[in-house]
Write an enzyme that holds these catalytic residues in place. Structure first.
Site, mmCIF file in Angstrom:
data_model
loop_
_atom_site.group_PDB
_atom_site.id
_atom_site.type_symbol
_atom_site.label_atom_id
_atom_site.label_comp_id
_atom_site.label_asym_id
_atom_site.label_seq_id
_atom_site.Cartn_x
_atom_site.Cartn_y
_atom_site.Cartn_z
ATOM 1 N N THR A 180 -25.809 8.400 -23.592
ATOM 2 C CA THR A 180 -26.266 7.112 -23.054
ATOM 3 C C THR A 180 -27.557 6.654 -23.731
ATOM 4 O O THR A 180 -28.343 7.500 -24.203
ATOM 5 C CB THR A 180 -26.491 7.239 -21.530
ATOM 6 O OG1 THR A 180 -27.250 6.128 -21.063
ATOM 7 C CG2 THR A 180 -27.261 8.509 -21.164
ATOM 8 N N ASP A 181 -27.803 5.342 -23.708
ATOM 9 C CA ASP A 181 -29.070 4.830 -24.257
ATOM 10 C C ASP A 181 -30.271 5.278 -23.428
ATOM 11 O O ASP A 181 -31.416 5.202 -23.872
ATOM 12 C CB ASP A 181 -29.041 3.297 -24.396
ATOM 13 C CG ASP A 181 -28.846 2.533 -23.089
ATOM 14 O OD1 ASP A 181 -28.707 3.167 -22.021
ATOM 15 O OD2 ASP A 181 -28.832 1.281 -23.139
ATOM 16 N N GLU A 182 -30.009 5.769 -22.202
ATOM 17 C CA GLU A 182 -31.125 6.200 -21.344
ATOM 18 C C GLU A 182 -31.865 7.404 -21.915
ATOM 19 O O GLU A 182 -32.991 7.688 -21.515
ATOM 20 C CB GLU A 182 -30.616 6.539 -19.938
ATOM 21 C CG GLU A 182 -30.062 5.348 -19.215
ATOM 22 C CD GLU A 182 -30.259 5.418 -17.704
ATOM 23 O OE1 GLU A 182 -30.992 6.297 -17.227
ATOM 24 O OE2 GLU A 182 -29.677 4.572 -17.018
ATOM 25 N N TYR A 191 -31.117 12.049 -14.174
ATOM 26 C CA TYR A 191 -29.833 11.717 -14.824
ATOM 27 C C TYR A 191 -29.991 11.720 -16.344
ATOM 28 O O TYR A 191 -29.257 12.420 -17.061
ATOM 29 C CB TYR A 191 -29.311 10.352 -14.345
ATOM 30 C CG TYR A 191 -28.261 9.758 -15.266
ATOM 31 C CD1 TYR A 191 -26.987 10.317 -15.343
ATOM 32 C CD2 TYR A 191 -28.549 8.660 -16.074
ATOM 33 C CE1 TYR A 191 -26.020 9.794 -16.211
ATOM 34 C CE2 TYR A 191 -27.600 8.133 -16.942
ATOM 35 C CZ TYR A 191 -26.338 8.701 -17.012
ATOM 36 O OH TYR A 191 -25.394 8.193 -17.874
HETATM 37 P P1 NAD Z 1 -18.281 7.227 -13.161
HETATM 38 O O1 NAD Z 1 -19.311 7.762 -12.232
HETATM 39 O O2 NAD Z 1 -17.586 5.963 -12.851
HETATM 40 O O3 NAD Z 1 -17.148 8.334 -13.392
HETATM 41 C C1 NAD Z 1 -17.430 9.688 -13.586
HETATM 42 C C2 NAD Z 1 -16.120 10.450 -13.479
HETATM 43 O O4 NAD Z 1 -16.382 11.830 -13.741
HETATM 44 C C3 NAD Z 1 -15.487 10.381 -12.066
HETATM 45 O O5 NAD Z 1 -14.105 10.130 -12.187
HETATM 46 C C4 NAD Z 1 -15.741 11.759 -11.493
HETATM 47 O O6 NAD Z 1 -14.767 12.173 -10.554
HETATM 48 C C5 NAD Z 1 -15.720 12.614 -12.749
HETATM 49 N N1 NAD Z 1 -16.463 13.879 -12.592
HETATM 50 C C6 NAD Z 1 -17.715 14.041 -12.082
HETATM 51 N N2 NAD Z 1 -18.046 15.349 -12.083
HETATM 52 C C7 NAD Z 1 -16.989 16.008 -12.612
HETATM 53 C C8 NAD Z 1 -16.739 17.381 -12.892
HETATM 54 N N3 NAD Z 1 -17.635 18.321 -12.603
HETATM 55 N N4 NAD Z 1 -15.555 17.713 -13.447
HETATM 56 C C9 NAD Z 1 -14.620 16.773 -13.736
HETATM 57 N N5 NAD Z 1 -14.805 15.465 -13.481
HETATM 58 C C10 NAD Z 1 -15.977 15.094 -12.936
HETATM 59 O O7 NAD Z 1 -19.003 7.166 -14.576
HETATM 60 P P2 NAD Z 1 -18.907 6.113 -15.776
HETATM 61 O O8 NAD Z 1 -19.819 5.004 -15.519
HETATM 62 O O9 NAD Z 1 -17.478 5.862 -16.048
HETATM 63 O O10 NAD Z 1 -19.534 6.987 -16.964
HETATM 64 C C11 NAD Z 1 -18.722 7.809 -17.777
HETATM 65 C C12 NAD Z 1 -19.573 8.463 -18.835
HETATM 66 O O11 NAD Z 1 -20.212 7.479 -19.634
HETATM 67 C C13 NAD Z 1 -20.701 9.332 -18.286
HETATM 68 O O12 NAD Z 1 -20.828 10.458 -19.113
HETATM 69 C C14 NAD Z 1 -21.935 8.453 -18.403
HETATM 70 O O13 NAD Z 1 -23.100 9.230 -18.525
HETATM 71 C C15 NAD Z 1 -21.618 7.686 -19.667
HETATM 72 N N6 NAD Z 1 -22.223 6.352 -19.800
HETATM 73 C C16 NAD Z 1 -22.059 5.409 -18.817
HETATM 74 C C17 NAD Z 1 -22.560 4.123 -18.996
HETATM 75 C C18 NAD Z 1 -22.381 3.047 -17.949
HETATM 76 O O14 NAD Z 1 -22.921 1.970 -18.097
HETATM 77 N N7 NAD Z 1 -21.617 3.278 -16.892
HETATM 78 C C19 NAD Z 1 -23.272 3.825 -20.176
HETATM 79 C C20 NAD Z 1 -23.442 4.827 -21.137
HETATM 80 C C21 NAD Z 1 -22.905 6.068 -20.948
HETATM 81 O O1 DAU Z 2 -27.906 2.381 -19.781
HETATM 82 C C1 DAU Z 2 -26.745 3.134 -19.582
HETATM 83 C C2 DAU Z 2 -26.699 3.580 -18.144
HETATM 84 O O2 DAU Z 2 -26.375 2.423 -17.374
HETATM 85 C C3 DAU Z 2 -25.695 4.679 -17.886
HETATM 86 O O3 DAU Z 2 -26.048 5.817 -18.619
HETATM 87 C C4 DAU Z 2 -25.635 5.004 -16.390
HETATM 88 O O4 DAU Z 2 -24.631 5.966 -16.114
HETATM 89 C C5 DAU Z 2 -25.309 3.729 -15.632
HETATM 90 O O5 DAU Z 2 -25.350 3.977 -14.251
HETATM 91 C C6 DAU Z 2 -26.305 2.628 -15.985
HETATM 92 O O6 DAU Z 2 -27.612 2.956 -15.485
HETATM 93 P P1 DAU Z 2 -28.573 1.846 -14.833
HETATM 94 O O7 DAU Z 2 -29.527 2.527 -13.953
HETATM 95 O O8 DAU Z 2 -29.094 0.939 -15.870
HETATM 96 O O9 DAU Z 2 -27.459 1.027 -13.979
HETATM 97 P P2 DAU Z 2 -27.521 0.375 -12.526
HETATM 98 O O10 DAU Z 2 -26.321 -0.476 -12.396
HETATM 99 O O11 DAU Z 2 -27.780 1.394 -11.475
HETATM 100 O O12 DAU Z 2 -28.813 -0.563 -12.635
HETATM 101 C C7 DAU Z 2 -28.885 -1.628 -13.583
HETATM 102 C C8 DAU Z 2 -30.227 -2.311 -13.387
HETATM 103 O O13 DAU Z 2 -30.208 -2.974 -12.101
HETATM 104 C C9 DAU Z 2 -31.408 -1.354 -13.329
HETATM 105 O O14 DAU Z 2 -32.545 -1.950 -13.937
HETATM 106 C C10 DAU Z 2 -31.669 -1.162 -11.855
HETATM 107 C C11 DAU Z 2 -31.250 -2.490 -11.254
HETATM 108 N N1 DAU Z 2 -30.694 -2.396 -9.880
HETATM 109 C C12 DAU Z 2 -29.696 -1.510 -9.657
HETATM 110 C C13 DAU Z 2 -29.179 -1.355 -8.375
HETATM 111 C C14 DAU Z 2 -28.086 -0.333 -8.114
HETATM 112 C C15 DAU Z 2 -31.180 -3.201 -8.864
HETATM 113 O O15 DAU Z 2 -32.087 -4.042 -9.091
HETATM 114 N N2 DAU Z 2 -30.680 -3.044 -7.610
HETATM 115 C C16 DAU Z 2 -29.695 -2.145 -7.313
HETATM 116 O O16 DAU Z 2 -29.299 -2.035 -6.130
#
Ligand code: NAD
Ligand code: DAU
Length: 338
Positions: free
Chosen positions: A124-126, A149
């Site tokens: 992730t970019d985080e 995280y």
């Molecule tokens: P999500 O939370 O929607 O899904 C996570 C999935 O992983 C779920 O289906 C959950 O059941 C499964 N899981 C959790 N623990 C597990 C375990 N121990 N064994 C097997 N399965 C397990 O997550 P997402 O948003 O789809 O993110 C997917 C991946 O992409 C993650 O690695 C996250 O760090 C990365 N990522 C997400 C974002 C974003 O914006 N959502 C951005 C960059 C990277």
């Molecule tokens: O940048 C990539 C990441 O993006 C992934 O690695 C993470 O898995 C994914 O959850 C996401 O992280 P963020 O923390 O950026 O996503 P979130 O949707 O939780 O929040 C987006 C922005 O909105 C952040 O600046 C926090 C803000 N926010 C979020 C929530 C849930 C609010 O202001 N209010 C809220 O209730």
């Protein structure tokens, strides 16, 4: 090609399973997912009987199960499985260490022993931490994760690299920005705010609402990962950014505009602890492999909002039980922003 997709019942993983089945006629896809609160087989209803697809319910941190899957032969493993929500990691980091770090180790170890053509670690970019205005992260930048995280994802990211450097496991790491699209669990900004508004509930904007995220359509993320599978050089890291940096309030305003809701439903609440101000990715290296994001943000964010409007069946049942417990802890009685 036989793919192991971990976390394939989550948001991005389920979109990636769809992507593979749509784009590779002869592929085989195994989805290994623990079905935590975020895993949802409804995301895969339309393909559950596809003969090319199979589902295994299980934990990536279970070596016996993981070894059994790898022993049968895997060409490409893509590790999406993770605990993913920053707020939950601040409340209770334990599962993040177990799944995101130890679980990744179990997968890498199986890949080392049984071999495969490519192991993709989804990062992730985080991991770069908060980025000042005027700069964008490149893959060689220092990692400065600032919440449990992103710290556990950084651990997994570098552990994956170590399996390339030490054991020559064919690893590539991808680091993507904030995804938006269909099937995202309604704890994240976009689906949380859309579904709250559809229920006539206020939305909790953290701090001043001016934190910046770079929005990437989930299908552009999928095509980026696919490009790295096919063209990425082993041992390398690839950024996958959407090129759509927006202050949170700009995204929130689009949602309000689309749903025609009054500003009185906006509440500014106490900020997230350690809230990273800005993420920004330079994706030139991935583009040089031939990848281009093709989804236009202004259009596709509205299409995404409409999907939640038209698919209440999908999210209404999620917003019960554990979800309500979490929501109460996270938001009810939360202080208003100063
Ligand atoms: P999500 O939370 O929607 O899904 C996570 C999935 O992983 C779920 O289906 C959950 O059941 C499964 N899981 C959790 N623990 C597990 C375990 N121990 N064994 C097997 N399965 C397990 O997550 P997402 O948003 O789809 O993110 C997917 C991946 O992409 C993650 O690695 C996250 O760090 C990365 N990522 C997400 C974002 C974003 O914006 N959502 C951005 C960059 C990277
Ligand atoms: O940048 C990539 C990441 O993006 C992934 O690695 C993470 O898995 C994914 O959850 C996401 O992280 P963020 O923390 O950026 O996503 P979130 O949707 O939780 O929040 C987006 C922005 O909105 C952040 O600046 C926090 C803000 N926010 C979020 C929530 C849930 C609010 O202001 N209010 C809220 O209730």
């Amino acid at each position: 090609m036989k793919y192991l997709v971990t976390g394939g019942a989550g948001f991005i993983g389920s979109n990636f399973v769809h992507y593979l089945l749509d784009n590779y006629k002869d592929c085989q896809v195994i989805n290994l997912d623990k079905l935590t609160y975020a895993g949802n087989l409804d995301n895969l209803k339309d393909i559950e009987n596809d003969p090319r697809y199979s589902f295994v319910k299980g934990d990536i941190a279970d070596p016996e199960l993981v070894n059994k899957i790898f022993k049968d032969g895997i060409d490409v493993a893509v590790n999406f499985a993770a605990e993913t929500h920053v707020d939950r990691s601040i409340g209770d980091p334990a599962d993040f260490i177990t799944t995101d770090v130890f679980g990744t180790y179990v997968l890498l170890e199986a890949a080392r022993v049984y071999g495969l053509k490519k192991f993709i670690q989804i990062s992730t970019d985080e991991v770069y931490g908060t980025i000042e205005i005027g700069k964008s992260s490149v893959e060689t930048d220092q990692l400065l994760p600032r919440n449990p995280y992103s710290a556990s994802k950084s651990g997994a990211d570098r552990l994956a690299y170590s399996y390339f450097a030490t054991y020559e496991v064919p690893v590539c790491v991808t680091r993507a920005s904030n995804n938006y699209g269909f099937y995202q669990y309604p704890e994240k900004l976009v689906p949380l705010f859309v579904t709250n508004l559809l229920e006539e509930k206020p939305v909790p904007i953290y701090g001043d609402g001016k934190n910046i995220r770079d929005w990437l359509h989930v299908m552009d993320h999928c095509s980026g990962v696919d490009c790295v599978i096919n063209n990425g050089i082993n041992g390398e890291v690839y950024n996958i950014g959407g090129g759509n940096e927006r202050e949170n309030i700009e995204v929130v305003n689009i949602i309000f505009d689309q749903l025609k809701k009054p500003d009185s439903l906006k509440t500014y609440v106490k900020d997230r602890m350690g809230h990273d101000r800005r993420y920004s990715l330079c994706s030139d290296k991935t583009m040089a492999l031939g990848w281009q994001p093709s989804h236009k943000f202004e259009e596709c964010i509205r299409e995404t909002i409409d999907w939640y409007v038209n698919n209440k069946w999908w999210w209404e049942k999620i917003k019960s039980g554990e979800y309500l417990e979490y929501y109460k802890k996270q938001y009810v009685d939360r202080e208003i922003a100063e």
